[in-house]
Design a protein around this motif. Structure first.
Motif, PDB file in Angstrom:
ATOM      1  N   GLU A 111     136.105  55.529 -55.370  1.00 23.13           N
ATOM      2  CA  GLU A 111     135.110  56.541 -55.742  1.00 23.13           C
ATOM      3  C   GLU A 111     134.725  57.339 -54.506  1.00 23.13           C
ATOM      4  OE1 GLU A 111     133.970  57.294 -58.708  1.00 23.13           O
ATOM      5  OE2 GLU A 111     134.845  55.617 -59.799  1.00 23.13           O
ATOM      6  N   GLY A 112     134.548  58.638 -54.677  1.00 20.70           N
ATOM      7  CA  GLY A 112     134.068  59.489 -53.604  1.00 20.70           C
ATOM      8  C   GLY A 112     135.166  59.947 -52.662  1.00 20.70           C
ATOM      9  N   GLU A 113     134.722  60.445 -51.519  1.00 19.25           N
ATOM     10  CA  GLU A 113     135.624  60.883 -50.459  1.00 19.25           C
ATOM     11  C   GLU A 113     135.144  60.276 -49.155  1.00 19.25           C
ATOM     12  OE1 GLU A 113     135.817  65.139 -50.281  1.00 19.25           O
ATOM     13  OE2 GLU A 113     136.681  65.309 -52.277  1.00 19.25           O
ATOM     14  N   VAL A 114     136.085  59.757 -48.382  1.00 19.87           N
ATOM     15  CA  VAL A 114     135.743  59.170 -47.087  1.00 19.87           C
ATOM     16  C   VAL A 114     136.625  59.771 -46.010  1.00 19.87           C
ATOM     17  CG1 VAL A 114     134.897  56.990 -48.066  1.00 19.87           C
ATOM     18  CG2 VAL A 114     137.287  57.186 -47.391  1.00 19.87           C
ATOM     19  N   GLU A 115     136.088  59.792 -44.807  1.00 18.64           N
ATOM     20  CA  GLU A 115     136.848  60.261 -43.664  1.00 18.64           C
ATOM     21  C   GLU A 115     137.247  59.068 -42.828  1.00 18.64           C
ATOM     22  OE1 GLU A 115     136.437  63.631 -40.199  1.00 18.64           O
ATOM     23  OE2 GLU A 115     134.624  62.514 -40.751  1.00 18.64           O
ATOM     24  N   LEU A 116     138.538  58.957 -42.560  1.00 20.71           N
ATOM     25  CA  LEU A 116     139.056  57.959 -41.633  1.00 20.71           C
ATOM     26  C   LEU A 116     138.953  58.567 -40.245  1.00 20.71           C
ATOM     27  CD1 LEU A 116     140.705  55.420 -40.762  1.00 20.71           C
ATOM     28  CD2 LEU A 116     142.762  56.760 -41.288  1.00 20.71           C
ATOM     29  N   ILE A 117     138.307  57.858 -39.323  1.00 20.08           N
ATOM     30  CA  ILE A 117     138.134  58.330 -37.956  1.00 20.08           C
ATOM     31  C   ILE A 117     138.809  57.320 -37.034  1.00 20.08           C
ATOM     32  CG2 ILE A 117     136.460  58.949 -36.166  1.00 20.08           C
ATOM     33  CD1 ILE A 117     134.409  59.268 -38.541  1.00 20.08           C
ATOM     34  N   LEU A 118     139.752  57.780 -36.218  1.00 18.28           N
ATOM     35  CA  LEU A 118     140.450  56.908 -35.265  1.00 18.28           C
ATOM     36  C   LEU A 118     139.875  57.115 -33.870  1.00 18.28           C
ATOM     37  CD1 LEU A 118     144.090  57.411 -36.566  1.00 18.28           C
ATOM     38  CD2 LEU A 118     142.439  55.627 -37.179  1.00 18.28           C
ATOM     39  N   ASP A 119     140.029  56.111 -32.995  1.00 15.76           N
ATOM     40  CA  ASP A 119     139.454  56.221 -31.653  1.00 15.76           C
ATOM     41  C   ASP A 119     140.112  57.321 -30.823  1.00 15.76           C
ATOM     42  OD1 ASP A 119     141.825  54.838 -31.134  1.00 15.76           O
ATOM     43  OD2 ASP A 119     140.875  53.302 -29.904  1.00 15.76           O
ATOM     44  N   GLY A 121     140.322  60.253 -31.910  1.00 14.12           N
ATOM     45  CA  GLY A 121     139.676  61.473 -32.377  1.00 14.12           C
ATOM     46  C   GLY A 121     140.349  62.060 -33.605  1.00 14.12           C
ATOM     47  N   GLU A 122     141.524  61.543 -33.950  1.00 13.95           N
ATOM     48  CA  GLU A 122     142.228  62.018 -35.142  1.00 13.95           C
ATOM     49  C   GLU A 122     141.474  61.563 -36.382  1.00 13.95           C
ATOM     50  OE1 GLU A 122     146.820  62.174 -36.784  1.00 13.95           O
ATOM     51  OE2 GLU A 122     146.358  61.001 -35.001  1.00 13.95           O
ATOM     52  N   THR A 123     141.445  62.409 -37.422  1.00 13.37           N
ATOM     53  CA  THR A 123     140.735  62.097 -38.663  1.00 13.37           C
ATOM     54  C   THR A 123     141.576  62.521 -39.866  1.00 13.37           C
ATOM     55  OG1 THR A 123     139.613  64.238 -38.784  1.00 13.37           O
ATOM     56  CG2 THR A 123     138.475  62.486 -37.566  1.00 13.37           C
ATOM     57  N   ARG A 124     141.261  61.929 -41.007  1.00  9.69           N
ATOM     58  CA  ARG A 124     141.844  62.327 -42.288  1.00  9.69           C
ATOM     59  C   ARG A 124     140.789  62.115 -43.368  1.00  9.69           C
ATOM     60  NH1 ARG A 124     145.223  63.831 -39.381  1.00  9.69           N
ATOM     61  NH2 ARG A 124     147.477  63.827 -39.604  1.00  9.69           N
ATOM     62  N   ILE A 125     140.757  63.034 -44.323  1.00  9.00           N
ATOM     63  CA  ILE A 125     139.895  62.876 -45.495  1.00  9.00           C
ATOM     64  C   ILE A 125     140.719  62.207 -46.586  1.00  9.00           C
ATOM     65  CG2 ILE A 125     138.556  64.055 -47.284  1.00  9.00           C
ATOM     66  CD1 ILE A 125     137.250  64.275 -44.545  1.00  9.00           C
ATOM     67  N   LEU A 126     140.177  61.132 -47.150  1.00 10.71           N
ATOM     68  CA  LEU A 126     140.824  60.437 -48.257  1.00 10.71           C
ATOM     69  C   LEU A 126     139.967  60.622 -49.502  1.00 10.71           C
ATOM     70  CD1 LEU A 126     141.627  58.790 -45.535  1.00 10.71           C
ATOM     71  CD2 LEU A 126     142.391  57.072 -47.154  1.00 10.71           C
ATOM     72  N   ARG A 127     140.627  60.983 -50.587  1.00 13.36           N
ATOM     73  CA  ARG A 127     139.954  61.185 -51.866  1.00 13.36           C
ATOM     74  C   ARG A 127     140.361  60.091 -52.842  1.00 13.36           C
ATOM     75  NH1 ARG A 127     141.097  65.862 -49.368  1.00 13.36           N
ATOM     76  NH2 ARG A 127     139.415  67.389 -49.242  1.00 13.36           N
ATOM     77  N   ARG A 128     139.708  60.055 -53.988  1.00  8.07           N
ATOM     78  CA  ARG A 128     139.981  59.018 -54.981  1.00  8.07           C
ATOM     79  C   ARG A 128     141.476  58.864 -55.202  1.00  8.07           C
ATOM     80  NH1 ARG A 128     137.471  59.570 -60.813  1.00  8.07           N
ATOM     81  NH2 ARG A 128     135.649  59.759 -59.517  1.00  8.07           N
ATOM     82  N   GLY A 129     141.957  57.625 -55.054  1.00  2.00           N
ATOM     83  CA  GLY A 129     143.371  57.310 -55.238  1.00  2.00           C
ATOM     84  C   GLY A 129     144.169  57.343 -53.953  1.00  2.00           C
ATOM     85  N   ASP A 130     143.652  58.002 -52.913  1.00  3.78           N
ATOM     86  CA  ASP A 130     144.361  58.009 -51.632  1.00  3.78           C
ATOM     87  C   ASP A 130     144.246  56.643 -50.982  1.00  3.78           C
ATOM     88  OD1 ASP A 130     144.928  60.699 -51.965  1.00  3.78           O
ATOM     89  OD2 ASP A 130     143.374  61.394 -50.569  1.00  3.78           O
ATOM     90  N   ALA A 140     136.952  53.960 -37.941  1.00  2.00           N
ATOM     91  CA  ALA A 140     135.668  53.961 -38.651  1.00  2.00           C
ATOM     92  C   ALA A 140     135.870  54.722 -39.957  1.00  2.00           C
ATOM     93  CB  ALA A 140     134.586  54.638 -37.805  1.00  2.00           C
ATOM     94  N   TRP A 141     134.947  54.482 -40.885  1.00  2.03           N
ATOM     95  CA  TRP A 141     134.963  55.177 -42.166  1.00  2.03           C
ATOM     96  C   TRP A 141     133.636  55.907 -42.318  1.00  2.03           C
ATOM     97  CZ3 TRP A 141     139.451  55.236 -44.610  1.00  2.03           C
ATOM     98  CH2 TRP A 141     140.360  54.212 -44.356  1.00  2.03           C
ATOM     99  N   ARG A 142     133.689  57.156 -42.777  1.00  2.00           N
ATOM    100  CA  ARG A 142     132.476  57.943 -43.011  1.00  2.00           C
ATOM    101  C   ARG A 142     132.512  58.488 -44.426  1.00  2.00           C
ATOM    102  NH1 ARG A 142     130.616  63.201 -43.004  1.00  2.00           N
ATOM    103  NH2 ARG A 142     132.698  64.055 -42.642  1.00  2.00           N
ATOM    104  N   ASN A 143     131.431  58.273 -45.144  1.00  2.00           N
ATOM    105  CA  ASN A 143     131.285  58.859 -46.469  1.00  2.00           C
ATOM    106  C   ASN A 143     131.047  60.352 -46.271  1.00  2.00           C
ATOM    107  OD1 ASN A 143     130.503  59.681 -49.012  1.00  2.00           O
ATOM    108  ND2 ASN A 143     129.036  58.032 -49.333  1.00  2.00           N
TER     109      ASN A 143
END
Length: 183
Positions: A111-119, A121-130, A140-143
């Motif tokens: 549910e929702g969308e979260v951002e994967l944050i790597l040390d 500095g690279e990031t990716r947005i993951l959406r439902r099903g990703d 780290a994970w950020r809502n």
């Protein structure tokens, strides 16, 4: 514990066999999953199932007994000789907590969308099903939402000792309070 915002209370169904060898639902444990709020109130966790040993022993409900022990005495984030499946509900606007598990983790956004944050500095947005295959990296994970909770389902399994840049990788819990080190 109260539910995480608008998220549903998931149920867990465990199957087994009756005396005739037919598949049935095991009634040893309640279907409703228990959730625990970590003291920082950043996330709520539900340890859906835990196993020990490879391959897992199902005979005489030994795997269910192992899980019951872990419900009574929760494990760290990982189990060194088994698997953990866990829901992580992430509060809207919560500070992402950088950490590392020494495990191979499959994370699927439910549910929702979260951002994967790597040390790095690279990031990716993951959406439902990703999904993310997390390989013992600092992350780290950020809502992404400031109003709605997000839910990610993780399956964690142990890995052999892992060396990166000449140094063995170790678990780092950072500012995650209320979680004990993995054993």
């Amino acid at each position: 514990m109260a539910l995480s915002g608008n998220l549903s209370r998931p149920k867990r169904f465990i199957t087994t066999h009756d005396e005739e060898g037919k598949a049935i639902i095991d009634s040893t444990l309640p279907e409703d999953l228990p959730f625990t709020e970590v003291p920082s109130k950043v996330v709520n966790l539900s340890t859906c199932y835990v196993t020990e040993g490879f391959p897992t022993v199902l005979e005489d409900g030994k795997d269910v007994a192992v899980y019951q022990q872990h419900l009574a005495d929760p494990p760290g984030l990982t189990v060194s000789n088994g698997t953990v499946i866990r829901y992580v509900d992430i509060r809207p606007g919560a500070e992402p907590l950088m950490h590392r598990t020494v495990s191979l983790d499959y994370g699927v956004v439910v549910e929702g969308e979260v951002e994967l944050i790597l040390d790095s500095g690279e990031t990716r947005i993951l959406r439902r099903g990703d999904m993310c295959v997390q390989r013992a990296t600092m992350h780290a994970w950020r809502n992404v939402s400031s109003t709605e909770w997000a839910r990610v389902l993780f399956v964690l399994q142990p890995v052999q000792p892992h060396v990166v840049a000449g140094k063995e990788v170790t678990e780092e819990l950072g500012k995650i309070d209320g979680i004990r080190p993995s054993t």
